[in-house]
Design an enzyme around this catalytic site. Structure first.
Site, PDB file in Angstrom:
ATOM      1  N   ASN A  48       5.507   7.154   6.522  1.00 17.38           N
ATOM      2  CA  ASN A  48       5.753   7.560   5.134  1.00 17.38           C
ATOM      3  C   ASN A  48       5.413   9.041   4.904  1.00 17.38           C
ATOM      4  O   ASN A  48       5.322   9.478   3.767  1.00 17.38           O
ATOM      5  CB  ASN A  48       4.919   6.707   4.183  1.00 17.38           C
ATOM      6  CG  ASN A  48       5.249   5.242   4.312  1.00 17.38           C
ATOM      7  OD1 ASN A  48       6.410   4.884   4.513  1.00 17.38           O
ATOM      8  ND2 ASN A  48       4.245   4.388   4.227  1.00 17.38           N
ATOM      9  N   HIS A 139       4.992  -4.319  -5.092  1.00 16.80           N
ATOM     10  CA  HIS A 139       4.117  -4.207  -3.926  1.00 16.80           C
ATOM     11  C   HIS A 139       2.924  -5.168  -4.008  1.00 16.80           C
ATOM     12  O   HIS A 139       2.450  -5.507  -5.090  1.00 16.80           O
ATOM     13  CB  HIS A 139       3.606  -2.760  -3.858  1.00 16.80           C
ATOM     14  CG  HIS A 139       2.847  -2.443  -2.613  1.00 16.80           C
ATOM     15  ND1 HIS A 139       1.478  -2.346  -2.580  1.00 16.80           N
ATOM     16  CD2 HIS A 139       3.277  -2.204  -1.348  1.00 16.80           C
ATOM     17  CE1 HIS A 139       1.092  -2.043  -1.352  1.00 16.80           C
ATOM     18  NE2 HIS A 139       2.164  -1.954  -0.588  1.00 16.80           N
ATOM     19  N   GLU A 183       8.036  -0.411  -9.829  1.00 18.33           N
ATOM     20  CA  GLU A 183       7.932   0.799  -8.994  1.00 18.33           C
ATOM     21  C   GLU A 183       9.151   1.667  -9.270  1.00 18.33           C
ATOM     22  O   GLU A 183      10.215   1.138  -9.601  1.00 18.33           O
ATOM     23  CB  GLU A 183       7.915   0.409  -7.504  1.00 18.33           C
ATOM     24  CG  GLU A 183       6.734  -0.473  -7.162  1.00 18.33           C
ATOM     25  CD  GLU A 183       6.829  -1.110  -5.770  1.00 18.33           C
ATOM     26  OE1 GLU A 183       7.496  -0.539  -4.894  1.00 18.33           O
ATOM     27  OE2 GLU A 183       6.222  -2.166  -5.588  1.00 18.33           O
ATOM     28  N   SER A 187       9.463   0.279  -1.757  1.00 13.74           N
ATOM     29  CA  SER A 187       9.052   0.697  -0.412  1.00 13.74           C
ATOM     30  C   SER A 187       9.860   0.058   0.704  1.00 13.74           C
ATOM     31  O   SER A 187      10.011   0.644   1.771  1.00 13.74           O
ATOM     32  CB  SER A 187       7.578   0.392  -0.204  1.00 13.74           C
ATOM     33  OG  SER A 187       7.324  -0.983  -0.389  1.00 13.74           O
ATOM     34  N   ASP A 212       4.733   2.523 -10.645  1.00 14.48           N
ATOM     35  CA  ASP A 212       4.142   2.916  -9.362  1.00 14.48           C
ATOM     36  C   ASP A 212       5.105   3.885  -8.678  1.00 14.48           C
ATOM     37  O   ASP A 212       6.234   3.516  -8.350  1.00 14.48           O
ATOM     38  CB  ASP A 212       3.923   1.646  -8.525  1.00 14.48           C
ATOM     39  CG  ASP A 212       3.336   1.934  -7.147  1.00 14.48           C
ATOM     40  OD1 ASP A 212       3.594   3.020  -6.598  1.00 14.48           O
ATOM     41  OD2 ASP A 212       2.646   1.052  -6.614  1.00 14.48           O
ATOM     42  N   HIS A 215       6.259   5.946  -3.576  1.00 12.11           N
ATOM     43  CA  HIS A 215       7.286   6.468  -2.658  1.00 12.11           C
ATOM     44  C   HIS A 215       8.194   7.517  -3.295  1.00 12.11           C
ATOM     45  O   HIS A 215       9.088   8.034  -2.633  1.00 12.11           O
ATOM     46  CB  HIS A 215       8.099   5.315  -2.075  1.00 12.11           C
ATOM     47  CG  HIS A 215       7.251   4.427  -1.225  1.00 12.11           C
ATOM     48  ND1 HIS A 215       7.011   4.672   0.102  1.00 12.11           N
ATOM     49  CD2 HIS A 215       6.520   3.326  -1.551  1.00 12.11           C
ATOM     50  CE1 HIS A 215       6.188   3.750   0.577  1.00 12.11           C
ATOM     51  NE2 HIS A 215       5.880   2.919  -0.400  1.00 12.11           N
ATOM     52  N   LYS A 244       1.429   9.181   1.206  1.00  9.50           N
ATOM     53  CA  LYS A 244       2.771   9.121   1.784  1.00  9.50           C
ATOM     54  C   LYS A 244       3.339  10.546   1.858  1.00  9.50           C
ATOM     55  O   LYS A 244       2.897  11.298   2.707  1.00  9.50           O
ATOM     56  CB  LYS A 244       3.598   8.117   0.987  1.00  9.50           C
ATOM     57  CG  LYS A 244       2.811   6.762   0.975  1.00  9.50           C
ATOM     58  CD  LYS A 244       3.495   5.646   0.328  1.00  9.50           C
ATOM     59  CE  LYS A 244       2.547   4.496   0.021  1.00  9.50           C
ATOM     60  NZ  LYS A 244       1.782   3.964   1.149  1.00  9.50           N
TER      61      LYS A 244
HETATM   62  C1  LIG Z   1       4.536   0.766  -3.846  1.00  3.85           C
HETATM   63  C2  LIG Z   1       3.184   0.957  -3.234  1.00  3.85           C
HETATM   64  N1  LIG Z   1       2.112   1.006  -4.034  1.00  3.85           N
HETATM   65  C3  LIG Z   1       0.878   1.168  -3.537  1.00  3.85           C
HETATM   66  C4  LIG Z   1       0.647   1.276  -2.184  1.00  3.85           C
HETATM   67  C5  LIG Z   1      -0.739   1.421  -1.661  1.00  3.85           C
HETATM   68  O1  LIG Z   1      -1.035   2.755  -1.453  1.00  3.85           O
HETATM   69  P1  LIG Z   1      -2.112   3.201  -0.360  1.00  3.85           P
HETATM   70  O2  LIG Z   1      -1.450   3.070   0.963  1.00  3.85           O
HETATM   71  O3  LIG Z   1      -2.426   4.609  -0.732  1.00  3.85           O
HETATM   72  O4  LIG Z   1      -3.288   2.308  -0.488  1.00  3.85           O
HETATM   73  C6  LIG Z   1       1.731   1.256  -1.308  1.00  3.85           C
HETATM   74  C7  LIG Z   1       1.498   1.397   0.137  1.00  3.85           C
HETATM   75  O5  LIG Z   1       2.223   1.028   0.984  1.00  3.85           O
HETATM   76  C8  LIG Z   1       3.030   1.080  -1.843  1.00  3.85           C
HETATM   77  O6  LIG Z   1       4.102   1.025  -1.032  1.00  3.85           O
END
Ligand SMILES: Cc1ncc(COP(=O)(O)O)c(C=O)c1O
Length: 394
Positions: A48, A139, A183, A187, A212, A215, A244
């Site tokens: 990422n 997520h 989101e 992802s 969120d 990405h 990321k």
């Molecule tokens: C949409 C989404 N939110 C939150 C997270 C979590 O973030 P972190 O990896 O910084 O803990 C991810 C991680 O893959 C994600 O894809």
């Protein structure tokens, strides 16, 4: 006496039989962004690190500078004595970039989502138990937040605002606070939500919008500040990560000053966690400075993903609704996804097979994540291998 180990072994054996046992693999990274697994060099289409910032000299230097100035660790939670001065600088830069009243840094994205949602859903503070509308594909960290809060998720079909509206309408007469959780870039699918459409629905039904941007941050939106830039306010919280495209670690929320203060007082993930180490803050600080200057990298990244998508479409391979740097190639069965991922790896390319429970059954895929570091020749090498290994004709 209870045999704990026996239960764990039984569970692992079941996963083995189902071909779903996950294993950690030792990775070596080279300064040039190259990757090595089990002594083999691989072209990485899985990380990422979309802008290649994890290897950027500015981030590495400032991480070192901050560690030398403030130490290797922060020593305590932010509310005790871990709130070293760079937090304020990073949060100011973030708030400005996101056009928000305030920002608050968290230890990680997972920790932010899983602990902010329970704080937001507190029925005593809201005066009633909330109604929580979630995109079906949110997520795991957001799901964890809902579970921790003990709320029932009312799930709408992925990115389907019509369905969301019909669910909001069904519950129109209930006098309870409403939340919409989603989101801006998904992802595993690389598709985008419609933040403006979501905001219109939130407004119409008096809901609070939680977006969120894990990405999208760094990659999309004006100056790389995401698709929800300017949206944080009294009815909208925008979160995102530094882990990321920003090349480091940690997470943030953009919100109002009141919500920032509320979270500082009521969010256990902030209150009871040791503050991020200074080096991590250094990398954050440098990434935020660089972000507005990276339009060239963002354009190249978008072009690489588009080059790959178009090539897949020409030979009839399905990349779903992807329109970002994340491009899944849908393969259906777990077996097909795993076999192809292994074959690619044998050719020196890493694209990871994503299977249930991460994605719904029958939608196993290889998730390709592009980076601004990829050259056209590297993308073409992947395209050629995909066409050949799937038995397509160019
Ligand atoms: C949409 C989404 N939110 C939150 C997270 C979590 O973030 P972190 O990896 O910084 O803990 C991810 C991680 O893959 C994600 O894809």
């Amino acid at each position: 006496m209870h045999d704990f180990e026996e239960g764990w072994h039984r569970c692992l054996d079941d996963l083995d039989r189902a071909g779903r046992r996950r294993r950690l693999r030792g990775i070596d990274r080279h300064g040039d962004g190259g990757l090595e697994i089990d002594g083999r060099s691989l072209l990485d289409f899985s990380s990422n690190d979309y802008l290649g910032l994890s290897q950027h000299p500015d981030l590495i230097t400032r991480a070192g500078d901050f560690a030398r100035r403030w130490g290797a660790g922060s020593g305590a939670s932010r509310l005790v004595c871990g709130n070293i001065l760079p937090f304020a600088t990073v949060e100011e830069k973030l708030a400005r970039g996101k056009q928000a009243e305030a920002a608050l840094v968290f230890v990680s994205g997972f920790q932010a989502n899983s602990s902010i949602l329970p704080a937001l859903f507190d029925g005593k503070v809201l005066g009633a138990e909330p109604l929580v509308f979630c995109d079906k594909l949110i997520h795991a960290s957001l799901i964890q937040g809902c579970l921790a809060a003990g709320v029932r998720q009312i799930r709408f079909r992925h990115n389907d605002l019509g369905h969301l509206e019909s669910l909001l309408e069904q519950h129109r007469n209930e006098i309870r606070p409403r939340f919409i959780i989603t989101e801006t870039v998904f992802s595993m699918d690389g598709d985008r939500a419609d933040p403006a459409g979501l905001a219109r629905l939130a407004e119409r039904y008096g809901a609070f919008l939680y977006l969120d941007e894990a990405h999208a941050t760094g990659v999309l939106g004006d100056g790389g500040f995401g698709l929800a830039k300017g949206m944080a306010g009294p009815r909208c919280l925008v979160m995102g990560t530094f882990s990321k495209a920003l090349g480091g670690f940690g997470a943030y929320v953009a919100c109002t000053k009141a919500l920032r203060d509320y979270l500082i007082n009521r969010c256990p993930g902030l209150i009871y966690a040791t503050a991020l180490p200074p080096a991590v803050l250094g990398a954050m600080d440098a990434a935020l400075d660089l972000l507005p200057t990276l339009d060239g990298r963002r354009a190249h990244l978008a072009a690489s993903a588009e080059r790959f998508r178009q090539a897949m479409a020409r030979v009839g391979l399905d990349t779903g609704a992807s329109s970002t740097q994340i491009v899944p190639v849908m393969l259906g069965t777990e077996d097909r996804a795993l076999t192809l991922a292994h074959a690619l790896e044998a050719e020196g390319m890493l694209g990871v097979a994503i299977r249930p429970p991460t994605v719904p059954p029958g939608s196993s895929r290889i998730r390709f994540a592009f980076s601004a570091r990829h050259t056209d020749e590297e993308i073409d090498r992947l395209i050629e291998a995909m066409i050949r290994l799937t038995g397509r004709r160019a």
